[in-house]
Scaffold this motif. Structure first.
Motif, mmCIF file in Angstrom:
data_model
loop_
_atom_site.group_PDB
_atom_site.id
_atom_site.type_symbol
_atom_site.label_atom_id
_atom_site.label_comp_id
_atom_site.label_asym_id
_atom_site.label_seq_id
_atom_site.Cartn_x
_atom_site.Cartn_y
_atom_site.Cartn_z
ATOM 1 N N SER A 9 1.603 -15.791 14.499
ATOM 2 C CA SER A 9 1.178 -17.058 13.921
ATOM 3 C C SER A 9 0.299 -17.754 14.939
ATOM 4 O O SER A 9 0.612 -17.779 16.131
ATOM 5 N N ASP A 12 -1.826 -24.239 16.694
ATOM 6 C CA ASP A 12 -2.470 -25.245 15.848
ATOM 7 C C ASP A 12 -3.962 -25.413 16.118
ATOM 8 O O ASP A 12 -4.713 -25.761 15.211
ATOM 9 N N ASP A 13 -4.397 -25.168 17.338
ATOM 10 C CA ASP A 13 -5.802 -25.416 17.681
ATOM 11 C C ASP A 13 -6.726 -24.211 17.464
ATOM 12 O O ASP A 13 -7.913 -24.277 17.777
ATOM 13 N N ASP A 53 0.789 -15.469 10.308
ATOM 14 C CA ASP A 53 -0.596 -15.669 9.883
ATOM 15 C C ASP A 53 -1.443 -14.409 9.890
ATOM 16 O O ASP A 53 -2.435 -14.321 9.160
ATOM 17 N N SER A 88 1.617 -19.075 18.323
ATOM 18 C CA SER A 88 2.864 -19.823 18.431
ATOM 19 C C SER A 88 4.087 -18.922 18.261
ATOM 20 O O SER A 88 5.160 -19.257 18.741
#
Length: 97
Positions: A9, A12-13, A53, A88
């Motif tokens: 995954s 966030d950035d 992801d 992550s």
């Protein structure tokens, strides 16, 4: 035959440009590492909550071939430059098929 599956995954950035760079680099690994018999990867379709992801699936004709891939300088550089610090979560498994 050894199958290697790794899922992760993104942090966030991480943006789409970075993901495209990851995909392009992954596309080039089979030409650089002849021990790879099969190599596919792609983004999750987001059909279920909680999925990772991205996934990479590689197949190798022997444990030695997998280890050569795992430790190959181009593979290690890919991880250091494009994956480390950019994810992550990660899950992986290697199994005989």
């Amino acid at each position: 035959m050894i199958r290697h599956v790794v899922m992760f995954s993104w942090a966030d950035d991480v943006d789409e440009a970075h993901i495209a760079r990851v995909a392009a680099t992954l596309d080039g690994l089979p030409a650089a590492i002849p021990e790879i018999d099969s190599y596919v990867h792609g983004a999750d379709l987001a059909l279920a909550e909680g999925n990772h992801d991205y996934v990479v699936v590689g197949e190798f004709d022997s444990l030695d071939a997998y280890i050569t891939y795992r430790d190959h300088p181009q593979h290690r550089a890919f991880i250091a430059e494009l994956i480390a610090g950019r994810i992550s979560e990660r899950a992986a498994v290697q199994y005989e098929c």
